[in-house]
Design a protein around this motif. Structure first.
Motif, mmCIF file in Angstrom:
data_model
loop_
_atom_site.group_PDB
_atom_site.id
_atom_site.type_symbol
_atom_site.label_atom_id
_atom_site.label_comp_id
_atom_site.label_asym_id
_atom_site.label_seq_id
_atom_site.Cartn_x
_atom_site.Cartn_y
_atom_site.Cartn_z
ATOM 1 N N SER A 211 0.830 -1.200 0.000
ATOM 2 C CA SER A 211 0.000 0.000 0.000
ATOM 3 C C SER A 211 0.870 1.258 0.000
ATOM 4 O O SER A 211 1.629 1.502 0.938
ATOM 5 C CB SER A 211 -0.922 0.008 1.228
ATOM 6 O OG SER A 211 -1.545 1.260 1.366
ATOM 7 N N LEU A 212 0.729 2.075 -1.048
ATOM 8 C CA LEU A 212 1.468 3.340 -1.108
ATOM 9 C C LEU A 212 0.989 4.294 -0.023
ATOM 10 O O LEU A 212 1.801 5.036 0.558
ATOM 11 C CB LEU A 212 1.298 3.977 -2.495
ATOM 12 C CG LEU A 212 2.029 5.307 -2.715
ATOM 13 C CD1 LEU A 212 3.521 5.169 -2.463
ATOM 14 C CD2 LEU A 212 1.763 5.822 -4.135
ATOM 15 N N ALA A 213 -0.306 4.279 0.276
ATOM 16 C CA ALA A 213 -0.823 5.143 1.343
ATOM 17 C C ALA A 213 -0.215 4.753 2.685
ATOM 18 O O ALA A 213 0.169 5.615 3.490
ATOM 19 C CB ALA A 213 -2.346 5.053 1.414
ATOM 20 N N PHE A 214 -0.107 3.448 2.945
ATOM 21 C CA PHE A 214 0.515 3.002 4.195
ATOM 22 C C PHE A 214 1.931 3.540 4.303
ATOM 23 O O PHE A 214 2.330 4.081 5.347
ATOM 24 C CB PHE A 214 0.529 1.470 4.262
ATOM 25 C CG PHE A 214 1.342 0.927 5.408
ATOM 26 C CD1 PHE A 214 0.792 0.838 6.677
ATOM 27 C CD2 PHE A 214 2.667 0.534 5.220
ATOM 28 C CE1 PHE A 214 1.551 0.360 7.742
ATOM 29 C CE2 PHE A 214 3.432 0.049 6.276
ATOM 30 C CZ PHE A 214 2.863 -0.039 7.544
ATOM 31 N N TRP A 215 2.724 3.412 3.251
ATOM 32 C CA TRP A 215 4.110 3.850 3.298
ATOM 33 C C TRP A 215 4.222 5.365 3.424
ATOM 34 O O TRP A 215 5.067 5.876 4.167
ATOM 35 C CB TRP A 215 4.863 3.356 2.064
ATOM 36 C CG TRP A 215 5.280 1.932 2.206
ATOM 37 C CD1 TRP A 215 4.745 0.843 1.582
ATOM 38 C CD2 TRP A 215 6.317 1.421 3.053
ATOM 39 N NE1 TRP A 215 5.371 -0.306 1.979
ATOM 40 C CE2 TRP A 215 6.348 0.017 2.880
ATOM 41 C CE3 TRP A 215 7.212 2.018 3.926
ATOM 42 C CZ2 TRP A 215 7.246 -0.797 3.558
ATOM 43 C CZ3 TRP A 215 8.116 1.207 4.601
ATOM 44 C CH2 TRP A 215 8.132 -0.188 4.418
ATOM 45 N N TRP A 390 3.627 11.204 -5.234
ATOM 46 C CA TRP A 390 3.304 9.972 -5.974
ATOM 47 C C TRP A 390 1.899 9.488 -5.647
ATOM 48 O O TRP A 390 1.160 9.056 -6.541
ATOM 49 C CB TRP A 390 4.308 8.877 -5.618
ATOM 50 C CG TRP A 390 5.681 9.111 -6.153
ATOM 51 C CD1 TRP A 390 6.059 9.989 -7.125
ATOM 52 C CD2 TRP A 390 6.879 8.444 -5.730
ATOM 53 N NE1 TRP A 390 7.411 9.934 -7.337
ATOM 54 C CE2 TRP A 390 7.953 8.981 -6.501
ATOM 55 C CE3 TRP A 390 7.162 7.471 -4.788
ATOM 56 C CZ2 TRP A 390 9.268 8.563 -6.343
ATOM 57 C CZ3 TRP A 390 8.470 7.044 -4.621
ATOM 58 C CH2 TRP A 390 9.512 7.579 -5.398
ATOM 59 N N LEU A 391 1.527 9.546 -4.384
ATOM 60 C CA LEU A 391 0.197 9.102 -3.973
ATOM 61 C C LEU A 391 -0.886 9.960 -4.626
ATOM 62 O O LEU A 391 -1.901 9.431 -5.111
ATOM 63 C CB LEU A 391 0.080 9.163 -2.450
ATOM 64 C CG LEU A 391 -1.230 8.665 -1.827
ATOM 65 C CD1 LEU A 391 -1.458 7.193 -2.149
ATOM 66 C CD2 LEU A 391 -1.214 8.880 -0.315
ATOM 67 N N HIS A 392 -0.689 11.267 -4.665
ATOM 68 C CA HIS A 392 -1.664 12.150 -5.309
ATOM 69 C C HIS A 392 -1.773 11.839 -6.795
ATOM 70 O O HIS A 392 -2.871 11.814 -7.367
ATOM 71 C CB HIS A 392 -1.267 13.610 -5.099
ATOM 72 C CG HIS A 392 -1.477 14.091 -3.720
ATOM 73 N ND1 HIS A 392 -0.960 15.280 -3.235
ATOM 74 C CD2 HIS A 392 -2.151 13.550 -2.670
ATOM 75 C CE1 HIS A 392 -1.308 15.449 -1.972
ATOM 76 N NE2 HIS A 392 -2.039 14.413 -1.594
ATOM 77 N N ASP A 393 -0.628 11.614 -7.462
ATOM 78 C CA ASP A 393 -0.648 11.308 -8.892
ATOM 79 C C ASP A 393 -1.389 10.001 -9.160
ATOM 80 O O ASP A 393 -2.180 9.907 -10.099
ATOM 81 C CB ASP A 393 0.783 11.197 -9.426
ATOM 82 C CG ASP A 393 1.484 12.556 -9.467
ATOM 83 O OD1 ASP A 393 0.792 13.589 -9.393
ATOM 84 O OD2 ASP A 393 2.740 12.570 -9.562
ATOM 85 N N ARG A 394 -1.162 8.998 -8.310
ATOM 86 C CA ARG A 394 -1.844 7.715 -8.481
ATOM 87 C C ARG A 394 -3.346 7.850 -8.309
ATOM 88 O O ARG A 394 -4.146 7.339 -9.085
ATOM 89 C CB ARG A 394 -1.292 6.703 -7.486
ATOM 90 C CG ARG A 394 -1.806 5.278 -7.697
ATOM 91 C CD ARG A 394 -1.723 4.476 -6.432
ATOM 92 N NE ARG A 394 -2.630 4.992 -5.398
ATOM 93 C CZ ARG A 394 -2.760 4.439 -4.196
ATOM 94 N NH1 ARG A 394 -2.020 3.393 -3.865
ATOM 95 N NH2 ARG A 394 -3.605 4.944 -3.319
ATOM 96 N N ASP A 395 -3.760 8.571 -7.262
ATOM 97 C CA ASP A 395 -5.193 8.759 -7.003
ATOM 98 C C ASP A 395 -5.856 9.543 -8.115
ATOM 99 O O ASP A 395 -7.013 9.283 -8.486
ATOM 100 C CB ASP A 395 -5.394 9.466 -5.660
ATOM 101 C CG ASP A 395 -4.988 8.592 -4.472
ATOM 102 O OD1 ASP A 395 -4.866 7.355 -4.660
ATOM 103 O OD2 ASP A 395 -4.782 9.136 -3.381
#
Length: 399
Positions: A211-215, A390-395
């Motif tokens: 999970s990218l959010a977890f990291w 990165w998380l924002h780009d993925r979402d």
């Protein structure tokens, strides 16, 4: 079998009085010990590096132990893990008070940390079980942060007063007594909250680790806690050894950073409501970077003092509160059915980053200067902001 846990019938204040002592004791075992750290090489007949190890090994085991106790709490329940850990913590504390050489002292700090890690993971898994889908979740995490802010504010002062009045051994006797009292209360009032479906779950740590959010949020928590770890690892050398503070003067100066955290925590719910989880994390990292910049300026152009070391930490303390108020929910949101394992991994990763990264910063850079704190905080803040991007780009791509 019903997936729903038994109802946690306590009001929020009552629940906090029941749960908070275990989280507070895990932190207190670090902070109450700080005023005597400069004297411990002489007491134990060892080197300052070994005494630093007694701080670092506690942080390492506080995290690694949770890799064991998280899944155990998912399988067997929160209550038995909590009570067993608290008993071990109490026993190790009493034995530390009786030790006088380095090797037993380090081994007992290891066992004390194992007990603290078991109690912590059971406590936070219970919070996740009970409050994950309730509006009190932000409130309870903020209140935990507020109460924990009292620990670095009062812990070193209490440690200095105890050591001056009754000797350094009294510090560990007090920790043992407090742990016994908290354990007795838990025996009487703490009932099981583990969802029954957790006993049937075959999921591993892999979904959490993917999970990218977890990291992202776990790294944010690591940046915040690591900043405080490096601060209390270097503060005795900077303020007592170089600036000439007494143990009590050091404790009072150290406490002001915690007071700033307490004052900021009062408004944490408002911050989260206005900025959201992601915005609060970003602002927390920005405050760490600003504080690191001020520390660097003070190090280059000034001498070790309250104004060049403690005041920049006030700025970083605000960032720590912004960050700590949102990282648990951000990291654990997807893993309600394996909350114990997810919480364990969350704290384990944080503890390893903090203890290894923070210790290396203190050892490789001069531990009696501001450089370890400024370097660790700035590097971690930049890493978190990159991960958040990165998380924002993925979402955004998913939507």
């Amino acid at each position: 079998m019903s997936p729903k846990p038994p109802v946690w019938a306590y009001s929020l204040p009552t629940a906090l009085l029941l749960m908070a002592p275990f989280d507070i004791l895990a932190s207190l075992a670090m902070d109450i010990y700080l005023p005597i750290v400069p004297a411990m090489p002489g007491i134990l007949g060892t080197s300052p590096a070994i005494v630093q190890l007694t701080l670092s090994i506690y942080m390492v085991m506080l995290g690694l132990g949770q890799i064991i106790f998280g899944p155990v709490s998912d399988r067997f329940g929160r209550r038995p893990v909590l009570v067993s850990g608290a008993i071990l913590f109490a026993a190790a504390s009493f034995c530390l008070a009786a030790s006088s050489t380095a090797v037993p002292f380090i081994a007992l700090r290891f066992l004390q940390a194992v007990g603290a890690s078991a109690a912590m993971v059971a406590t936070f898994a219970t919070v996740r079980d009970v409050y994950a889908d309730r509006p009190e979740s932000v409130v309870i995490y903020s209140l935990f942060s507020s109460m924990l802010a009292f620990v670095p504010a009062l812990g070193p002062i209490a440690g200095a007063l105890l050591a001056d009045s009754f000797g350094w051994r009294s510090i560990f006797v007090v920790l043992g007594i407090l742990a016994v009292l908290a354990t007795l209360q838990a025996q009487l009032r703490w009932h099981e909250t583990r969802p029954r479906r957790a006993t049937l779950s075959r999921r591993s740590f892999l979904p959490v680790l993917r999970s990218l959010a977890f990291w992202t949020y776990t790294l944010g928590f690591s940046a915040a806690m690591g900043t405080f770890f490096v601060f209390f690892s270097t503060a005795p050398s900077v303020l007592i050894d170089r600036a000439g503070y007494s143990e009590l003067e050091f404790s009072l100066a150290f406490a002001t950073a915690a007071v700033v955290m307490i004052m900021t925590t009062r408004f944490a719910k408002r911050f989260v409501a206005r900025w959201g989880t992601s915005g609060s994390l970003a602002r927390g990292m920005a405050m760490l970077l600003l504080g690191a910049g001020l520390l660097s300026i003070g190090q280059v152009f000034g001498n070790p003092s309250f104004w060049t070391f403690i005041v920049p930490m006030w700025v970083m303390a605000i960032g720590i509160v912004f960050t700590g108020s949102v990282t648990a929910n951000g990291a654990l949101e997807e893993f309600g059915d394996i909350a114990g394992s997810a919480v364990a991994l969350y704290f384990c990763v944080q503890s390893l980053i903090v203890s290894i990264g923070g210790t290396l910063a203190v050892i490789w850079l001069r531990g009696d200067t501001a450089w370890p704190l400024a370097t660790f905080s700035s590097i971690m803040a930049v890493v978190v902001l990159i991960a958040q991007g990165w998380l924002h780009d993925r979402d955004r791509l998913r939507t």
